[in-house]
Design a protein around this motif. Structure first.
Motif, PDB file in Angstrom:
ATOM      1  N   GLN A   1       0.827  -1.194   0.000  1.00 35.24           N
ATOM      2  CA  GLN A   1       0.000   0.000   0.000  1.00 35.24           C
ATOM      3  C   GLN A   1       0.871   1.259   0.000  1.00 35.24           C
ATOM      4  OE1 GLN A   1      -3.002  -0.006   3.046  1.00 35.24           O
ATOM      5  NE2 GLN A   1      -3.990  -1.845   2.277  1.00 35.24           N
ATOM      6  N   MET A   2       0.245   2.385  -0.359  1.00 33.58           N
ATOM      7  CA  MET A   2       0.950   3.658  -0.403  1.00 33.58           C
ATOM      8  C   MET A   2       0.371   4.641   0.597  1.00 33.58           C
ATOM      9  SD  MET A   2       1.716   4.499  -4.413  1.00 33.58           S
ATOM     10  CE  MET A   2       0.084   4.073  -4.990  1.00 33.58           C
ATOM     11  N   SER A   3       1.238   5.427   1.206  1.00 27.39           N
ATOM     12  CA  SER A   3       0.783   6.503   2.083  1.00 27.39           C
ATOM     13  C   SER A   3       0.281   7.656   1.224  1.00 27.39           C
ATOM     14  CB  SER A   3       1.935   6.982   2.969  1.00 27.39           C
ATOM     15  OG  SER A   3       2.946   7.595   2.172  1.00 27.39           O
ATOM     16  N   LYS A   4      -0.414   8.567   1.860  1.00 26.84           N
ATOM     17  CA  LYS A   4      -0.916   9.733   1.134  1.00 26.84           C
ATOM     18  C   LYS A   4       0.236  10.534   0.537  1.00 26.84           C
ATOM     19  CE  LYS A   4      -3.661  13.949   1.656  1.00 26.84           C
ATOM     20  NZ  LYS A   4      -4.492  14.780   2.582  1.00 26.84           N
ATOM     21  N   SER A   5       1.292  10.728   1.313  1.00 27.79           N
ATOM     22  CA  SER A   5       2.431  11.509   0.823  1.00 27.79           C
ATOM     23  C   SER A   5       3.119  10.818  -0.345  1.00 27.79           C
ATOM     24  CB  SER A   5       3.429  11.772   1.956  1.00 27.79           C
ATOM     25  OG  SER A   5       3.917  10.561   2.494  1.00 27.79           O
ATOM     26  N   GLU A   6       3.240   9.491  -0.289  1.00 27.99           N
ATOM     27  CA  GLU A   6       3.892   8.759  -1.372  1.00 27.99           C
ATOM     28  C   GLU A   6       3.084   8.835  -2.656  1.00 27.99           C
ATOM     29  OE1 GLU A   6       5.542   4.265  -2.475  1.00 27.99           O
ATOM     30  OE2 GLU A   6       4.356   4.597  -0.651  1.00 27.99           O
ATOM     31  N   PHE A   7       1.773   8.614  -2.562  1.00 26.55           N
ATOM     32  CA  PHE A   7       0.923   8.672  -3.746  1.00 26.55           C
ATOM     33  C   PHE A   7       0.928  10.077  -4.338  1.00 26.55           C
ATOM     34  CE2 PHE A   7      -3.140   9.389  -5.888  1.00 26.55           C
ATOM     35  CZ  PHE A   7      -3.117   8.353  -6.821  1.00 26.55           C
ATOM     36  N   THR A   8       0.843  11.082  -3.460  1.00 22.41           N
ATOM     37  CA  THR A   8       0.826  12.470  -3.929  1.00 22.41           C
ATOM     38  C   THR A   8       2.117  12.815  -4.661  1.00 22.41           C
ATOM     39  OG1 THR A   8      -0.610  13.109  -2.080  1.00 22.41           O
ATOM     40  CG2 THR A   8       0.572  14.876  -3.220  1.00 22.41           C
ATOM     41  N   GLU A   9       3.236  12.443  -4.067  1.00 28.41           N
ATOM     42  CA  GLU A   9       4.529  12.798  -4.654  1.00 28.41           C
ATOM     43  C   GLU A   9       4.777  12.059  -5.967  1.00 28.41           C
ATOM     44  OE1 GLU A   9       9.284  12.775  -3.440  1.00 28.41           O
ATOM     45  OE2 GLU A   9       7.737  12.612  -1.891  1.00 28.41           O
ATOM     46  N   ARG A  10       4.425  10.790  -6.011  1.00 29.81           N
ATOM     47  CA  ARG A  10       4.736   9.980  -7.193  1.00 29.81           C
ATOM     48  C   ARG A  10       3.782  10.225  -8.357  1.00 29.81           C
ATOM     49  NH1 ARG A  10       5.271   3.781  -5.786  1.00 29.81           N
ATOM     50  NH2 ARG A  10       5.314   3.757  -8.063  1.00 29.81           N
ATOM     51  N   PHE A  11       2.500  10.440  -8.048  1.00 30.43           N
ATOM     52  CA  PHE A  11       1.511  10.477  -9.112  1.00 30.43           C
ATOM     53  C   PHE A  11       0.815  11.824  -9.290  1.00 30.43           C
ATOM     54  CE2 PHE A  11       1.839   6.049  -7.769  1.00 30.43           C
ATOM     55  CZ  PHE A  11       2.095   5.428  -8.988  1.00 30.43           C
ATOM     56  N   VAL A  12       0.517  12.506  -8.197  1.00 33.76           N
ATOM     57  CA  VAL A  12      -0.281  13.732  -8.304  1.00 33.76           C
ATOM     58  C   VAL A  12       0.572  14.949  -8.632  1.00 33.76           C
ATOM     59  CG1 VAL A  12      -1.878  15.263  -7.103  1.00 33.76           C
ATOM     60  CG2 VAL A  12      -2.021  12.784  -6.745  1.00 33.76           C
ATOM     61  N   ILE A  13       1.660  15.143  -7.910  1.00 35.57           N
ATOM     62  CA  ILE A  13       2.458  16.364  -8.076  1.00 35.57           C
ATOM     63  C   ILE A  13       2.983  16.553  -9.497  1.00 35.57           C
ATOM     64  CG2 ILE A  13       4.622  17.485  -7.394  1.00 35.57           C
ATOM     65  CD1 ILE A  13       4.021  16.730  -4.525  1.00 35.57           C
ATOM     66  N   PRO A  14       3.499  15.523 -10.184  1.00 35.70           N
ATOM     67  CA  PRO A  14       3.944  15.750 -11.571  1.00 35.70           C
ATOM     68  C   PRO A  14       2.840  16.306 -12.468  1.00 35.70           C
ATOM     69  CG  PRO A  14       4.778  13.664 -10.764  1.00 35.70           C
ATOM     70  CD  PRO A  14       3.811  14.153  -9.734  1.00 35.70           C
ATOM     71  N   HIS A  15       1.618  15.835 -12.270  1.00 34.67           N
ATOM     72  CA  HIS A  15       0.498  16.327 -13.077  1.00 34.67           C
ATOM     73  C   HIS A  15       0.090  17.744 -12.681  1.00 34.67           C
ATOM     74  CE1 HIS A  15       0.120  12.018 -13.993  1.00 34.67           C
ATOM     75  NE2 HIS A  15      -0.616  12.371 -15.017  1.00 34.67           N
ATOM     76  N   THR A  16       0.076  18.025 -11.374  1.00 30.63           N
ATOM     77  CA  THR A  16      -0.352  19.359 -10.937  1.00 30.63           C
ATOM     78  C   THR A  16       0.683  20.422 -11.294  1.00 30.63           C
ATOM     79  OG1 THR A  16       0.507  18.914  -8.701  1.00 30.63           O
ATOM     80  CG2 THR A  16      -1.837  18.513  -9.084  1.00 30.63           C
TER      81      THR A  16
END
Length: 214
Positions: A167-182
């Protein structure tokens, strides 16, 4: 966005962003050279029609009117997960919603690879079963600690568990997947807003890019 595409032209050691390709450089006034090397590049918009993005994590402004068009970077965002038909499952103080409209301009992050045949077939069933759990009743909602992101990430982690993955933590998912897109979306929004007010937006290139553009 309804406006004309954003174009990028390189001249005078600068990236020149515009809606229409100029015949002359707005920096030096000289005619722009022809050829593929100096041709304007069209910047792809980072936003997608969310209801046409199956099995994806979606991100949009919490107030959907206007989408990202006038987003200031400070307003709240809302997230959801699409089923195979583009229905957006999302969670708020009223509980689970299954939206068939309202997510027409989103940042979209695909969650399933095309070769995951079994998961592709079971996605809708897994999403629906997960969403009817008592964990997502309205009274459990908390704007800061138990919200739409909590719901979406919990579903993603349930899928990872099913696949035998960590599983992924919120910070890990955000950094790996969300931030590049935002980050990409933020740059595009800046250009969009600048070109709403003026014809050109000019950014000096780093030295390395200046050498490559000669």
């Amino acid at each position: 966005m309804a406006e004309a595409a954003i174009l990028r032209v390189v001249h005078c050691g600068s990236a020149i962003f515009c809606r229409r390709a100029p015949q002359r450089c707005p920096v030096c006034g000289r005619p722009l050279p022809g050829g593929l090397r100096s041709a304007p590049l069209r910047l792809p918009a980072p936003f997608r029609h969310g209801h046409r993005q199956p099995r994806s994590f979606l991100l949009r402004p919490a107030a959907p009117r206007g989408g990202f068009r006038g987003y200031d970077g400070n307003s709240d965002l809302h997230v959801g997960i699409t089923n195979s038909n583009g229905v957006v499952y999302n969670y708020d103080e009223e509980g689970i919603h299954r939206d068939e409209a309202g997510w027409e301009e989103c940042i979209s992050i695909p969650l399933v690879q095309p070769d995951m045949f079994e998961l592709l077939e079971q996605w809708d069933k897994l999403l629906e079963e997960f969403s009817v759990r008592e964990a997502w009743l309205p009274h459990r909602y908390d704007e800061k600690a138990y919200n739409c992101y909590t719901y979406a990430l919990a579903f993603i982690n349930s899928i990872l568990t099913t696949l035998g993955k960590q599983q992924m933590s919120k910070s890990e998912f955000t950094e790996r997947f969300v931030i590049p897109h935002t980050k990409r979306a933020s740059r595009y929004i800046t250009l969009h807003q600048e070109l709403t007010a003026k014809e050109f937006y000019i950014v000096p290139l780093p030295e390395q890019e200046k050498q490559c553009s000669k």
